[in-house]
Design a protein around this motif. Structure first.
Motif, mmCIF file in Angstrom:
data_model
loop_
_atom_site.group_PDB
_atom_site.id
_atom_site.type_symbol
_atom_site.label_atom_id
_atom_site.label_comp_id
_atom_site.label_asym_id
_atom_site.label_seq_id
_atom_site.Cartn_x
_atom_site.Cartn_y
_atom_site.Cartn_z
ATOM 1 N N ALA A 95 9.695 -2.157 0.707
ATOM 2 C CA ALA A 95 10.326 -1.739 -0.551
ATOM 3 C C ALA A 95 11.021 -0.381 -0.459
ATOM 4 C CB ALA A 95 9.284 -1.704 -1.675
ATOM 5 N N GLY A 96 10.566 0.482 0.452
ATOM 6 C CA GLY A 96 11.143 1.819 0.534
ATOM 7 C C GLY A 96 10.443 2.788 -0.404
ATOM 8 N N ARG A 97 11.066 3.941 -0.616
ATOM 9 C CA ARG A 97 10.467 4.958 -1.480
ATOM 10 C C ARG A 97 10.642 4.572 -2.937
ATOM 11 N NH1 ARG A 97 11.261 10.355 -2.337
ATOM 12 N NH2 ARG A 97 13.457 10.271 -1.761
ATOM 13 N N GLN A 98 9.543 4.665 -3.703
ATOM 14 C CA GLN A 98 9.577 4.354 -5.128
ATOM 15 C C GLN A 98 9.018 5.548 -5.890
ATOM 16 O OE1 GLN A 98 7.883 0.554 -6.206
ATOM 17 N NE2 GLN A 98 8.813 -0.485 -4.480
ATOM 18 N N GLU A 99 9.904 6.315 -6.497
ATOM 19 C CA GLU A 99 9.483 7.526 -7.210
ATOM 20 C C GLU A 99 9.151 7.186 -8.664
ATOM 21 O OE1 GLU A 99 11.889 11.126 -6.284
ATOM 22 O OE2 GLU A 99 13.103 9.722 -5.138
ATOM 23 N N HIS A 100 8.173 6.303 -8.828
ATOM 24 C CA HIS A 100 7.824 5.854 -10.172
ATOM 25 C C HIS A 100 6.340 6.068 -10.438
ATOM 26 C CE1 HIS A 100 11.784 4.241 -10.062
ATOM 27 N NE2 HIS A 100 11.493 3.216 -9.293
ATOM 28 N N TRP A 101 6.024 6.406 -11.677
ATOM 29 C CA TRP A 101 4.662 6.710 -12.106
ATOM 30 C C TRP A 101 3.719 5.544 -11.814
ATOM 31 C CZ3 TRP A 101 0.767 5.658 -15.698
ATOM 32 C CH2 TRP A 101 -0.026 6.734 -16.102
ATOM 33 N N THR A 102 4.132 4.336 -12.209
ATOM 34 C CA THR A 102 3.252 3.178 -12.030
ATOM 35 C C THR A 102 3.098 2.800 -10.559
ATOM 36 O OG1 THR A 102 5.141 1.731 -12.459
ATOM 37 C CG2 THR A 102 3.686 2.210 -14.309
ATOM 38 N N SER A 103 4.123 3.054 -9.755
ATOM 39 C CA SER A 103 4.008 2.756 -8.322
ATOM 40 C C SER A 103 2.904 3.588 -7.691
ATOM 41 C CB SER A 103 5.341 3.030 -7.619
ATOM 42 O OG SER A 103 6.346 2.171 -8.083
ATOM 43 N N ALA A 104 2.816 4.861 -8.079
ATOM 44 C CA ALA A 104 1.769 5.732 -7.536
ATOM 45 C C ALA A 104 0.382 5.200 -7.893
ATOM 46 C CB ALA A 104 1.946 7.149 -8.064
ATOM 47 N N ILE A 105 0.218 4.727 -9.116
ATOM 48 C CA ILE A 105 -1.084 4.194 -9.544
ATOM 49 C C ILE A 105 -1.429 2.928 -8.778
ATOM 50 C CG2 ILE A 105 -2.302 3.139 -11.477
ATOM 51 C CD1 ILE A 105 -0.941 5.108 -13.304
ATOM 52 N N ASN A 106 -0.467 2.012 -8.669
ATOM 53 C CA ASN A 106 -0.724 0.756 -7.960
ATOM 54 C C ASN A 106 -1.010 1.002 -6.481
ATOM 55 O OD1 ASN A 106 -0.311 -0.700 -10.317
ATOM 56 N ND2 ASN A 106 1.856 -1.009 -9.921
ATOM 57 N N GLN A 107 -0.285 1.927 -5.881
ATOM 58 C CA GLN A 107 -0.509 2.241 -4.475
ATOM 59 C C GLN A 107 -1.887 2.870 -4.257
ATOM 60 O OE1 GLN A 107 2.827 4.710 -3.459
ATOM 61 N NE2 GLN A 107 4.243 2.994 -3.254
ATOM 62 N N SER A 108 -2.340 3.663 -5.217
ATOM 63 C CA SER A 108 -3.644 4.319 -5.051
ATOM 64 C C SER A 108 -4.775 3.296 -4.963
ATOM 65 C CB SER A 108 -3.902 5.290 -6.206
ATOM 66 O OG SER A 108 -4.177 4.613 -7.423
ATOM 67 N N ARG A 109 -4.672 2.217 -5.709
ATOM 68 C CA ARG A 109 -5.702 1.172 -5.642
ATOM 69 C C ARG A 109 -5.746 0.542 -4.252
ATOM 70 N NH1 ARG A 109 -4.018 -0.087 -11.187
ATOM 71 N NH2 ARG A 109 -2.488 -1.580 -10.392
ATOM 72 N N VAL A 110 -4.572 0.291 -3.714
ATOM 73 C CA VAL A 110 -4.480 -0.341 -2.391
ATOM 74 C C VAL A 110 -5.023 0.589 -1.312
ATOM 75 C CG1 VAL A 110 -2.867 -1.179 -0.649
ATOM 76 C CG2 VAL A 110 -2.554 -1.824 -3.046
ATOM 77 N N VAL A 111 -4.590 1.841 -1.314
ATOM 78 C CA VAL A 111 -5.014 2.792 -0.286
ATOM 79 C C VAL A 111 -6.522 3.009 -0.344
ATOM 80 C CG1 VAL A 111 -4.906 5.224 0.401
ATOM 81 C CG2 VAL A 111 -2.793 3.959 -0.043
ATOM 82 N N ALA A 112 -7.068 3.185 -1.538
ATOM 83 C CA ALA A 112 -8.509 3.408 -1.667
ATOM 84 C C ALA A 112 -9.308 2.233 -1.111
ATOM 85 C CB ALA A 112 -8.873 3.661 -3.128
ATOM 86 N N GLU A 113 -8.896 1.032 -1.448
ATOM 87 C CA GLU A 113 -9.632 -0.140 -0.955
ATOM 88 C C GLU A 113 -9.522 -0.263 0.557
ATOM 89 O OE1 GLU A 113 -10.221 -4.900 -1.859
ATOM 90 O OE2 GLU A 113 -9.158 -3.606 -3.277
ATOM 91 N N ASN A 114 -8.353 0.054 1.098
ATOM 92 C CA ASN A 114 -8.198 -0.032 2.547
ATOM 93 C C ASN A 114 -9.020 1.016 3.276
ATOM 94 O OD1 ASN A 114 -6.488 -2.224 2.487
ATOM 95 N ND2 ASN A 114 -4.651 -0.985 2.278
ATOM 96 N N ILE A 115 -9.160 2.198 2.703
ATOM 97 C CA ILE A 115 -10.005 3.232 3.315
ATOM 98 C C ILE A 115 -11.470 2.789 3.286
ATOM 99 C CG2 ILE A 115 -10.941 5.556 2.998
ATOM 100 C CD1 ILE A 115 -8.157 6.426 2.092
ATOM 101 N N ILE A 116 -11.908 2.270 2.161
ATOM 102 C CA ILE A 116 -13.313 1.879 2.019
ATOM 103 C C ILE A 116 -13.665 0.736 2.958
ATOM 104 C CG2 ILE A 116 -15.016 0.893 0.456
ATOM 105 C CD1 ILE A 116 -13.545 2.367 -1.834
#
Length: 399
Positions: free
Chosen positions: A284-305
């Motif tokens: 998708a490339g860079r997405q400078e959007h508020w909701t994108s940051a929230i959705n990405q945080s869920r993915v990153v956190a689960e992948n770290i855990i």
């Protein structure tokens, strides 16, 4: 699942960083979490800076998270702690104060910074708007008599122009493209937004570039490529933002136009993730959007855990943004902007609210709508379903 005692360091205390820490704790992560914030201010929300924070200035930023919540989640939040460099091989972050911080997993969420005019000297009355301190300075400038010149009619420029106009300030809005929001939304939406500004007395000048600032020791005006000189007591640069990656220059990461990640937020370097405005997620490339940051945080956190590589759902992966001007809310979901064939609707009680549908290969891929949240919500489902442009047009016309 990875051992939950692993140490996570999050560089960046904005929306993406804070939400990642919350998601880690909510997902059962028990190890130490450290968040490094370059600013002295507690984490704050940025969207209000070009709107409410200018209309109703406050000595404190709009809070992003209650301090008690930080304590409850057992997060080590270090403000005024800018990262200076990354040694990915040794898994260490060097701070500007000389301290070194070790990590097992690193999350890069340093966001973006406002673009300026390169080597052009800027009078003190010319500023950008990216931080709370920027907003406080601009708010003070708007309290003094004179004309505000806004260079750039993207989202920040349009919102600042609208807010200043609502405050009774004379505004000139200068844009190099044919319309406001030309690249992210296209000419039809741009013309609509232009009409909003013009109908409220904004001096909107498109297809026009800034040549120089005029004034001896203080700003008196701007000279445009048309030869016109516009008087000004203050000016704002709304030229977009660039990812904050300078501290990663020798890290081994691909930082061309943001930190390159796969679709799970992982970089090519082991145990290093990136999200938010600083990240470039494939495809998708860079997405400078508020909701994108929230959705990405869920993915990153689960992948770290769990040490895996889950990706976002199709619905969450869709870009979504909004912009508030003159009591109207412009909302967009999906792929929008130049180069897409479009269809146009007028909906709402008075049939005066614009809806623009965007297509690729005759398939419905995006929508922009003015103060029509039901249209945007329905569009999201239609895009995920993969319907054609004509089918989407009929479905939205019936709302």
């Amino acid at each position: 699942m990875r051992p939950t005692s692993r140490a996570v360091v999050i560089v960046g205390a904005g929306l993406a960083g804070i939400r990642t820490a919350e998601q880690l704790r909510e997902g059962g992560f028990e190890g130490p979490i450290t968040i490094l914030g370059a600013e002295e201010h507690a984490p704050y929300d940025r969207p209000p800076l070009s709107k409410g924070a200018l209309k109703n200035p406050s000595p404190v930023p709009p809070s992003l998270i209650d301090p008690a919540r930080i304590t409850e989640l057992n997060i080590d939040l270090r403000l005024g702690s800018a990262a200076q460099s990354l040694d990915a091989q040794a898994k260490k972050v060097l701070l500007a104060n000389g301290e070194t911080l070790s990590y097992d997993s690193l999350v890069i969420s340093t966001g973006a910074h406002a673009k300026t005019l390169g080597s052009m000297a800027l009078p003190p009355e010319v500023q950008v708007l990216r931080t709370f301190n920027d907003a406080a300075k601009l708010s003070a400038a708007l309290a003094t008599p004179g004309r505000l010149v806004v260079i750039g009619a993207g989202f920040i420029g349009c919102e600042v122009a609208a807010t200043a106009t609502d405050l009774g300030i004379q505004v000139s809005l200068i844009e190099a493209a044919p319309t406001p929001l030309y690249l992210p939304a296209g000419e039809v939406v741009g013309a609509e937004v232009a009409s909003w500004h013009l109908s409220r007395g904004v001096d909107l000048q498109c297809d026009t570039k800034l040549v120089r600032f005029i004034g001896d020791g203080r700003l008196e005006g701007v000279e445009l490529s048309t030869g016109e000189v516009v008087e000004a007591s203050a000016a704002v640069l709304g030229l977009g933002a660039a990812p904050t990656t300078g501290w990663l220059t020798d890290s081994g990461l691909d930082i061309s136009d943001g930190v390159l990640c796969d679709s799970s937020g992982k970089t090519a370097v082991a145990d290093v993730y990136a999200l938010g405005d600083v990240a470039r997620w494939a495809p998708a490339g860079r997405q400078e959007h508020w909701t994108s940051a929230i959705n990405q945080s869920r993915v990153v956190a689960e992948n770290i855990i769990h040490d895996r590589a889950i990706t976002m759902t199709d619905a969450d992966a869709l870009p979504y943004f909004w912009s508030d001007m003159y009591g109207l809310k412009l909302q967009a979901v999906g792929s929008t902007g130049l180069g897409f064939p479009t269809k146009t609707l007028r909906l709402g009680p008075d049939k005066d609210r614009l809806v623009v549908l965007y297509a690729k290969d005759e398939k419905f891929v995006g929508v922009v709508a003015a103060s029509l949240p039901r249209v945007v919500n329905r569009s999201r489902a239609l895009i995920v379903e993969g319907v054609g442009l004509d089918e989407a047009y009929e479905a939205l016309a019936a709302i």
